[in-house]
Design a protein around this motif. Structure first.
Motif, PDB file in Angstrom:
ATOM      1  N   UNK A 166       0.786  34.173  73.706  1.00 46.65           N
ATOM      2  CA  UNK A 166       1.627  33.109  73.152  1.00 46.65           C
ATOM      3  C   UNK A 166       1.353  32.946  71.660  1.00 46.65           C
ATOM      4  N   UNK A 167       0.065  32.881  71.290  1.00 46.46           N
ATOM      5  CA  UNK A 167      -0.271  32.705  69.879  1.00 46.46           C
ATOM      6  C   UNK A 167       0.134  33.927  69.046  1.00 46.46           C
ATOM      7  N   UNK A 212      -9.579  32.822  68.704  1.00 45.62           N
ATOM      8  CA  UNK A 212     -10.389  32.181  69.748  1.00 45.62           C
ATOM      9  C   UNK A 212      -9.943  32.638  71.140  1.00 45.62           C
ATOM     10  N   UNK A 213      -8.617  32.694  71.341  1.00 47.87           N
ATOM     11  CA  UNK A 213      -8.101  33.089  72.655  1.00 47.87           C
ATOM     12  C   UNK A 213      -8.461  34.534  72.977  1.00 47.87           C
ATOM     13  N   UNK A 214      -8.389  35.426  71.970  1.00 51.35           N
ATOM     14  CA  UNK A 214      -8.762  36.830  72.185  1.00 51.35           C
ATOM     15  C   UNK A 214     -10.251  36.929  72.525  1.00 51.35           C
ATOM     16  N   UNK A 215     -11.074  36.203  71.797  1.00 51.76           N
ATOM     17  CA  UNK A 215     -12.520  36.224  72.049  1.00 51.76           C
ATOM     18  C   UNK A 215     -12.840  35.714  73.452  1.00 51.76           C
ATOM     19  N   UNK A 216     -12.091  34.683  73.897  1.00 59.23           N
ATOM     20  CA  UNK A 216     -12.308  34.122  75.235  1.00 59.23           C
ATOM     21  C   UNK A 216     -11.642  34.934  76.334  1.00 59.23           C
ATOM     22  N   UNK A 217     -10.973  36.029  75.944  1.00 59.86           N
ATOM     23  CA  UNK A 217     -10.271  36.912  76.891  1.00 59.86           C
ATOM     24  C   UNK A 217      -9.216  36.160  77.696  1.00 59.86           C
ATOM     25  N   UNK A 218      -8.551  35.208  77.023  1.00 59.02           N
ATOM     26  CA  UNK A 218      -7.463  34.455  77.636  1.00 59.02           C
ATOM     27  C   UNK A 218      -6.160  35.168  77.304  1.00 59.02           C
ATOM     28  N   UNK A 219      -5.747  36.048  78.204  1.00 60.14           N
ATOM     29  CA  UNK A 219      -4.600  36.918  77.933  1.00 60.14           C
ATOM     30  C   UNK A 219      -3.311  36.125  77.716  1.00 60.14           C
ATOM     31  N   UNK A 276      -3.809  40.213  63.875  1.00 60.37           N
ATOM     32  CA  UNK A 276      -2.919  41.109  64.610  1.00 60.37           C
ATOM     33  C   UNK A 276      -3.726  42.217  65.290  1.00 60.37           C
ATOM     34  N   UNK A 277      -4.658  42.795  64.527  1.00 56.40           N
ATOM     35  CA  UNK A 277      -5.409  43.935  65.037  1.00 56.40           C
ATOM     36  C   UNK A 277      -6.312  43.545  66.198  1.00 56.40           C
ATOM     37  N   UNK A 278      -6.962  42.391  66.072  1.00 55.10           N
ATOM     38  CA  UNK A 278      -7.859  41.938  67.141  1.00 55.10           C
ATOM     39  C   UNK A 278      -7.104  41.809  68.463  1.00 55.10           C
ATOM     40  N   UNK A 279      -5.871  41.293  68.389  1.00 56.70           N
ATOM     41  CA  UNK A 279      -5.063  41.161  69.600  1.00 56.70           C
ATOM     42  C   UNK A 279      -4.573  42.524  70.089  1.00 56.70           C
ATOM     43  N   UNK A 280      -4.035  43.320  69.174  1.00 58.18           N
ATOM     44  CA  UNK A 280      -3.386  44.575  69.560  1.00 58.18           C
ATOM     45  C   UNK A 280      -4.367  45.591  70.119  1.00 58.18           C
ATOM     46  N   UNK A 281      -5.620  45.534  69.692  1.00 56.98           N
ATOM     47  CA  UNK A 281      -6.613  46.455  70.243  1.00 56.98           C
ATOM     48  C   UNK A 281      -6.868  46.198  71.722  1.00 56.98           C
ATOM     49  N   UNK A 282      -6.654  44.949  72.144  1.00 57.50           N
ATOM     50  CA  UNK A 282      -6.906  44.584  73.542  1.00 57.50           C
ATOM     51  C   UNK A 282      -5.625  44.615  74.366  1.00 57.50           C
ATOM     52  N   UNK A 283      -4.531  44.086  73.787  1.00 60.05           N
ATOM     53  CA  UNK A 283      -3.327  43.887  74.590  1.00 60.05           C
ATOM     54  C   UNK A 283      -2.110  44.691  74.126  1.00 60.05           C
TER      55      UNK A 283
END
Length: 473
Positions: free
Chosen positions: A388-389, A376-383, A327-334
């Motif tokens: 979706x994930x 993986x999607x966050x690391x690849x910067x696939x917004x 959750x945190x990895x995603x929320x820090x970016x998006x």
């Protein structure tokens, strides 16, 4: 769509579930006897039926969930006398404690929570019907008993035959001379000195334990309803007796499906006060975050026995922490905004596991696949895929009642851990010192600060939004 199947204890196999009314499910679960704080076994029943109902509602079912409260009982009377307080004061206090514990575990309140003392008239009516039909009899001392030999199907839930059973096989079975058969069970108890009592056609007294649930369930849900649940320890004699007195009274089938939650063992042994391995929910919440306890319960199939230990809860904490890191990895970016588009393949795999008798271990395996794809999607910067994930993971964890806390609050939680020895202000100050050292290209100092914090139980994570910290696992 795959049919929804559940294990029916009465049939001793998994069967397809078909509700009595399309789109609607009536469910009654035996609740707690409120003379003490709830223990970890109670927590399992609370949490299991909470996620079961969450899932059923997520599938579009309209579920009416009733869980009773036993607020008159031998143990309640004895404890109130020991404490020198009224029964009402005792039960009110422990009902509040029970509700507080359930809320901290993330359990929604039942639609109805009837108290036994509110249904004395209905219990007496049911007992009167049984006496009039000849399936119950008053004894000379004022007790009223159900005559088990008058109910030919007695034993069908537990699989026991009356002729094979021995009196005294359960602590709930009394051997008394007034009985016609050793397994006749009490419906109404005559009044004893210094005990609460109510007037009745058989003299002053109070209800037996078993009749309470029959009266409350049928009053709240009708004579015949879909699902009755409870702990495995209630199968016999409590649920067996419920069937007998309910069906003998109404002439209708009592329940279509019986669900029983497995035992919790402590370090391989059955939890018991006499063994000194008895833990209240509050005991455990002093050492572990409430959601860790919930994850521990959710991660095992509701019917299987589970072994409770500090090691098992530490494993649960590590597993749950992976959710919060994702959750945190995603929320820090998006940020924490979700999207309407979900990965329907993964959702269906989750739902398929849950439609198979609420197979939460398989459902959680799907969640860990989503975590892997999200990271993986966050690391690849696939917004787009990240959203979706993330949204899929949030939607499905919510069905299980997981991921309900603020990310930083959970990751920084110090429940049951040694104090860090540093305040949040101290940590933030050291983080700033490290930032300044890196700007000055004093990398040795920056590394020293990171290691010093790690030695004190604080992990630093450098992100595009800056440096954040969490407690070490």
């Amino acid at each position: 769509m795959q049919p929804f199947v559940l294990y029916n204890s009465e049939q001793r196999k998994k069967v397809e579930f078909v509700p009595r009314k399309e789109g609607h499910i009536d469910m009654y679960v035996c609740g707690m006897t409120v003379y003490d704080y709830c223990h970890i076994g109670h927590a399992r029943v609370m949490v299991a039926f909470d996620y079961i109902i969450r899932f059923l509602r997520s599938q579009g079912w309209n579920v009416k969930y009733v869980r009773n409260i036993t607020d008159i009982d031998d143990k309640i009377i004895a404890r109130a006398n020991e404490n020198g307080e009224s029964i009402t004061a005792l039960t009110d206090r422990f009902i509040k404690a029970m509700n507080d514990d359930a809320a901290r575990l993330g359990c929604a309140e039942p639609d109805e929570a009837p108290r036994a003392t509110e249904y004395i008239d209905q219990m007496q009516n049911m007992i009167g019907t049984l006496v009039n039909k000849g399936t119950a009899y008053p004894s000379e001392n004022g007790d009223v008993y159900f005559e088990v030999e008058k109910f030919p199907k007695y034993g069908r839930l537990s699989g026991r035959k009356l002729e094979d059973m021995q009196a005294g096989a359960s602590e709930r079975v009394d051997v008394e001379v007034e009985k016609k058969h050793p397994f006749d069970f009490v419906l109404w108890k005559h009044a004893k000195e210094n005990e609460p009592s109510w007037a009745s056609p058989w003299g002053n007294g109070r209800p037996g334990w078993h009749i309470e649930c029959s009266a409350m369930s049928t009053c709240c849900l009708g004579n015949h309803f879909d699902i009755h649940g409870g702990g495995s320890d209630l199968t016999f004699p409590h649920h067996e007796n419920e069937i007998a007195q309910s069906e003998a009274s109404t002439g209708e089938q009592y329940v279509n499906y019986w669900m029983h939650v497995g035992f919790i063992n402590v370090d391989g042994e059955k939890m018991s006060k006499s063994l000194g391995n008895f833990f209240t929910i509050r005991d455990v919440m002093e050492k572990f975050h409430p959601e860790v306890i919930r994850y521990f319960i959710v991660s095992s199939h509701y019917r299987s026995p589970v072994n409770f230990s500090d090691f098992a809860l530490k494993e649960a904490k590590n597993a749950l922490t992976r959710f919060y890191h994702a959750f945190k990895a995603y929320e820090q970016v998006y940020g924490d905004k979700t999207v309407d588009t979900l990965d329907e393949t993964l959702v269906e795999r989750f739902n398929s596991a849950m439609r198979d008798d609420f197979n939460t271990s398989e459902a959680i395996a799907v969640l860990f696949e989503i975590i892997k794809e999200l990271n993986r999607a966050v690391k690849d910067e696939n917004a787009e895929q990240s959203a979706i994930y993330y949204s899929t993971l949030r939607y499905l964890t919510n069905i299980l009642g997981l991921g309900q806390h603020n990310v930083d609050e959970f990751l920084k939680s110090d429940i049951g851990q040694e104090a860090l020895g540093l305040s949040e202000a101290d940590i933030e100050d050291l983080i700033q010192q490290r930032v300044d050292a890196k700007k000055a290209k004093d990398f040795a100092k920056a590394d020293s600060i990171r290691q010093s914090l790690l030695d004190q139980g604080v992990v630093l994570e450098d992100t595009r939004q800056g440096t954040v910290w969490r407690r070490a696992d």
